[in-house]
Design a protein around this motif. Structure first.
Motif, PDB file in Angstrom:
ATOM      1  N   ILE A  49     -44.125  15.691  27.691  1.00  8.07           N
ATOM      2  CA  ILE A  49     -43.725  17.020  27.238  1.00  8.07           C
ATOM      3  C   ILE A  49     -44.067  17.208  25.767  1.00  8.07           C
ATOM      4  CG2 ILE A  49     -41.882  17.228  28.926  1.00  8.07           C
ATOM      5  CD1 ILE A  49     -39.928  16.561  26.638  1.00  8.07           C
ATOM      6  N   LYS A  50     -44.148  18.464  25.363  1.00  9.45           N
ATOM      7  CA  LYS A  50     -44.452  18.793  23.972  1.00  9.45           C
ATOM      8  C   LYS A  50     -43.331  19.641  23.385  1.00  9.45           C
ATOM      9  CE  LYS A  50     -49.469  18.998  24.748  1.00  9.45           C
ATOM     10  NZ  LYS A  50     -50.649  19.903  24.760  1.00  9.45           N
ATOM     11  N   SER A  51     -43.107  19.448  22.101  1.00  2.24           N
ATOM     12  CA  SER A  51     -42.170  20.310  21.386  1.00  2.24           C
ATOM     13  C   SER A  51     -42.866  21.631  21.091  1.00  2.24           C
ATOM     14  CB  SER A  51     -41.744  19.639  20.081  1.00  2.24           C
ATOM     15  OG  SER A  51     -41.057  20.544  19.247  1.00  2.24           O
ATOM     16  N   MET A  52     -42.073  22.688  20.939  1.00  3.35           N
ATOM     17  CA  MET A  52     -42.652  23.978  20.558  1.00  3.35           C
ATOM     18  C   MET A  52     -42.850  24.086  19.048  1.00  3.35           C
ATOM     19  SD  MET A  52     -41.313  27.168  22.835  1.00  3.35           S
ATOM     20  CE  MET A  52     -39.611  26.704  23.035  1.00  3.35           C
ATOM     21  N   THR A  53     -42.229  23.196  18.284  1.00  4.29           N
ATOM     22  CA  THR A  53     -42.372  23.248  16.830  1.00  4.29           C
ATOM     23  C   THR A  53     -43.398  22.207  16.377  1.00  4.29           C
ATOM     24  OG1 THR A  53     -40.553  21.673  16.525  1.00  4.29           O
ATOM     25  CG2 THR A  53     -39.999  24.011  16.515  1.00  4.29           C
ATOM     26  N   ARG A 103     -37.649  13.875  24.818  1.00  2.00           N
ATOM     27  CA  ARG A 103     -37.543  13.251  26.145  1.00  2.00           C
ATOM     28  C   ARG A 103     -36.553  12.088  26.113  1.00  2.00           C
ATOM     29  NH1 ARG A 103     -39.614   8.811  28.647  1.00  2.00           N
ATOM     30  NH2 ARG A 103     -40.687   8.240  26.713  1.00  2.00           N
ATOM     31  N   ASP A 104     -36.686  11.214  25.121  1.00  2.00           N
ATOM     32  CA  ASP A 104     -35.796  10.049  25.027  1.00  2.00           C
ATOM     33  C   ASP A 104     -34.337  10.483  24.876  1.00  2.00           C
ATOM     34  OD1 ASP A 104     -38.010   8.455  25.239  1.00  2.00           O
ATOM     35  OD2 ASP A 104     -38.140   7.981  23.097  1.00  2.00           O
ATOM     36  N   ASP A 105     -34.115  11.520  24.077  1.00  2.00           N
ATOM     37  CA  ASP A 105     -32.752  11.994  23.868  1.00  2.00           C
ATOM     38  C   ASP A 105     -32.170  12.573  25.161  1.00  2.00           C
ATOM     39  OD1 ASP A 105     -30.578  12.767  21.784  1.00  2.00           O
ATOM     40  OD2 ASP A 105     -30.939  14.627  22.862  1.00  2.00           O
ATOM     41  N   VAL A 106     -32.964  13.365  25.873  1.00  2.00           N
ATOM     42  CA  VAL A 106     -32.485  13.971  27.121  1.00  2.00           C
ATOM     43  C   VAL A 106     -32.190  12.891  28.163  1.00  2.00           C
ATOM     44  CG1 VAL A 106     -33.130  15.435  29.075  1.00  2.00           C
ATOM     45  CG2 VAL A 106     -33.596  16.193  26.740  1.00  2.00           C
ATOM     46  N   LEU A 107     -33.069  11.876  28.273  1.00  2.00           N
ATOM     47  CA  LEU A 107     -32.852  10.809  29.243  1.00  2.00           C
ATOM     48  C   LEU A 107     -31.594  10.009  28.915  1.00  2.00           C
ATOM     49  CD1 LEU A 107     -36.504   9.505  29.805  1.00  2.00           C
ATOM     50  CD2 LEU A 107     -35.114  10.878  31.360  1.00  2.00           C
ATOM     51  N   THR A 108     -31.344   9.805  27.628  1.00  2.00           N
ATOM     52  CA  THR A 108     -30.120   9.104  27.218  1.00  2.00           C
ATOM     53  C   THR A 108     -28.885   9.898  27.631  1.00  2.00           C
ATOM     54  OG1 THR A 108     -31.236   8.075  25.326  1.00  2.00           O
ATOM     55  CG2 THR A 108     -28.833   8.187  25.248  1.00  2.00           C
ATOM     56  N   MET A 114     -39.168  16.310  35.697  1.00  2.00           N
ATOM     57  CA  MET A 114     -39.755  17.313  34.803  1.00  2.00           C
ATOM     58  C   MET A 114     -39.981  16.760  33.409  1.00  2.00           C
ATOM     59  SD  MET A 114     -37.652  20.803  35.713  1.00  2.00           S
ATOM     60  CE  MET A 114     -37.717  21.571  37.320  1.00  2.00           C
ATOM     61  N   ILE A 115     -39.003  16.046  32.907  1.00  2.00           N
ATOM     62  CA  ILE A 115     -39.062  15.583  31.524  1.00  2.00           C
ATOM     63  C   ILE A 115     -40.124  14.500  31.343  1.00  2.00           C
ATOM     64  CG2 ILE A 115     -37.472  13.601  31.384  1.00  2.00           C
ATOM     65  CD1 ILE A 115     -37.133  16.732  29.244  1.00  2.00           C
ATOM     66  N   ASN A 116     -40.486  13.833  32.452  1.00  2.00           N
ATOM     67  CA  ASN A 116     -41.523  12.803  32.386  1.00  2.00           C
ATOM     68  C   ASN A 116     -42.900  13.341  32.762  1.00  2.00           C
ATOM     69  OD1 ASN A 116     -40.101  10.422  31.551  1.00  2.00           O
ATOM     70  ND2 ASN A 116     -39.098  10.387  33.550  1.00  2.00           N
ATOM     71  N   GLU A 131     -29.280  22.533  24.309  1.00  2.00           N
ATOM     72  CA  GLU A 131     -29.759  22.785  22.948  1.00  2.00           C
ATOM     73  C   GLU A 131     -31.113  22.128  22.718  1.00  2.00           C
ATOM     74  OE1 GLU A 131     -26.670  21.307  20.470  1.00  2.00           O
ATOM     75  OE2 GLU A 131     -25.292  22.986  20.867  1.00  2.00           O
ATOM     76  N   GLN A 132     -31.266  20.908  23.218  1.00  2.00           N
ATOM     77  CA  GLN A 132     -32.513  20.184  23.000  1.00  2.00           C
ATOM     78  C   GLN A 132     -33.685  20.810  23.740  1.00  2.00           C
ATOM     79  OE1 GLN A 132     -32.671  18.503  20.503  1.00  2.00           O
ATOM     80  NE2 GLN A 132     -32.252  16.340  20.819  1.00  2.00           N
ATOM     81  N   ILE A 133     -33.436  21.254  24.966  1.00  2.00           N
ATOM     82  CA  ILE A 133     -34.567  21.759  25.746  1.00  2.00           C
ATOM     83  C   ILE A 133     -35.064  23.120  25.255  1.00  2.00           C
ATOM     84  CG2 ILE A 133     -34.016  20.419  27.794  1.00  2.00           C
ATOM     85  CD1 ILE A 133     -33.359  24.030  28.095  1.00  2.00           C
ATOM     86  N   GLN A 134     -34.314  23.747  24.335  1.00  2.00           N
ATOM     87  CA  GLN A 134     -34.819  24.983  23.724  1.00  2.00           C
ATOM     88  C   GLN A 134     -36.065  24.702  22.883  1.00  2.00           C
ATOM     89  OE1 GLN A 134     -33.372  27.839  24.740  1.00  2.00           O
ATOM     90  NE2 GLN A 134     -32.072  26.417  25.891  1.00  2.00           N
TER      91      GLN A 134
END
Length: 292
Positions: free
Chosen positions: A2-6, A156-161, A236-238, A286-289
């Motif tokens: 995945i990519k960040s939007m920022t 991704r790492d934060d969401v999986l945690t 999805m996140i992977n 919040e993170q997935i925004q």
């Protein structure tokens, strides 16, 4: 991945005797909103730059700054827009006379007015320059994507945690729910014994009441759906395709199941677990925004 939007990216290159610099920066946005800023005399290349942006980015608000240094270019001509300059001079003269203000115009000051001076390159090859600017933009976008991938990996790492934490909460809720039924049955038996005394207790009535209560507070369906949502989010996140909007919808389903569990809970232990569960879901939301 995945990519960040920022993110931020830049690149520099040469087209004939022109030096091209492209810089990009982006912030979160529900849709793709690209703003291209470049010298007016090179606006013919805007579509080529936009096409390059659309190949790399699916959503986000991105600002693209294209600078063209013509100081080393040959055959450059500086032209004066005589009609516009006369208009500026007449307007300033009118202001000076009408309001008794000093007229301190100089050649340098009037030359700084918008569009009084324009720079033109003799026999400008628009197609070649467009391709050159687009090529430099592609390099900047590659640099931009590298940064976004690094940020995406952290997300991704934060969401999986947090998903692992949610899984622990769900397991604990599943373990605590049957205890609530047992406690309810014990209380019911004690109350009926107190009321009926030696008259005896109807075991079938207690079983029926306990069954109704168990059905009322059962959260099996909700926890099963939560685990299904967790599996989908992990996939999805992977993945590698842009999934930010899909994940946003999925997180709404997470919240729906958590709210239902919260409305069914009948003891403080489960209530505390639901609070922790919802807090982790909100942190993921919040993170997935930031995810493209």
């Amino acid at each position: 991945m995945i990519k960040s939007m920022t993110g931020y990216g830049s690149a520099k290159g040469a087209v004939d005797d022109l030096t091209i610099t492209v810089e990009l920066k982006s912030v979160n946005n529900k849709f793709l909103d690209a703003s291209i800023r470049m010298p007016r005399s090179f606006m013919f290349a805007e579509d080529a730059v936009k096409s390059a942006v659309q190949r790399h980015i699916s959503r986000g608000k991105i600002d693209v700054f294209v600078n063209v240094d013509t100081s080393e270019a040959k055959g450059m001509k500086v032209k004066v827009n005589e009609t516009l300059l006369k208009g500026y001079i007449e307007a300033i003269g009118h202001i000076s006379d009408e309001y008794s203000l000093p007229n301190d115009m100089t050649a340098m000051s009037v030359s700084r007015f918008p569009d009084v001076l324009t720079v033109e390159k003799a026999d400008l090859d628009a197609e070649a320059i467009s391709k050159g600017i687009a090529s430099v933009a592609e390099q900047a976008l590659s640099d931009f994507d590298t940064m976004r991938l690094r940020e995406g990996e952290k997300l991704r790492d934060d969401v999986l945690t947090r998903l692992a934490t949610i899984d622990r909460y769900v397991t604990q809720i599943e373990q605590e729910s049957p205890k609530t039924v047992a406690e309810y049955r014990a209380r019911l038996e004690a109350k009926m014994s107190e009321v009926l005394g030696t008259a005896g207790i109807d075991e079938n009535r207690i079983l029926a009441e306990a069954a109704v209560f168990a059905d009322h507070i059962a959260v099996d369906e909700e926890t099963v759906r939560l685990r299904s949502h967790m599996s989908q989010l992990t996939t999805m996140i992977n993945g590698s395709s842009p999934t930010g909007r899909k994940i946003d919808f999925l997180i709404q389903e997470f919240n729906r199941e958590a709210n239902t569990i919260g409305s069914k809970c009948q003891n403080s232990d489960v209530a505390h677990l639901v609070v922790g569960l919802k807090a982790e879901i909100e942190k993921i939301r919040e993170q997935i925004q930031n995810i493209e």
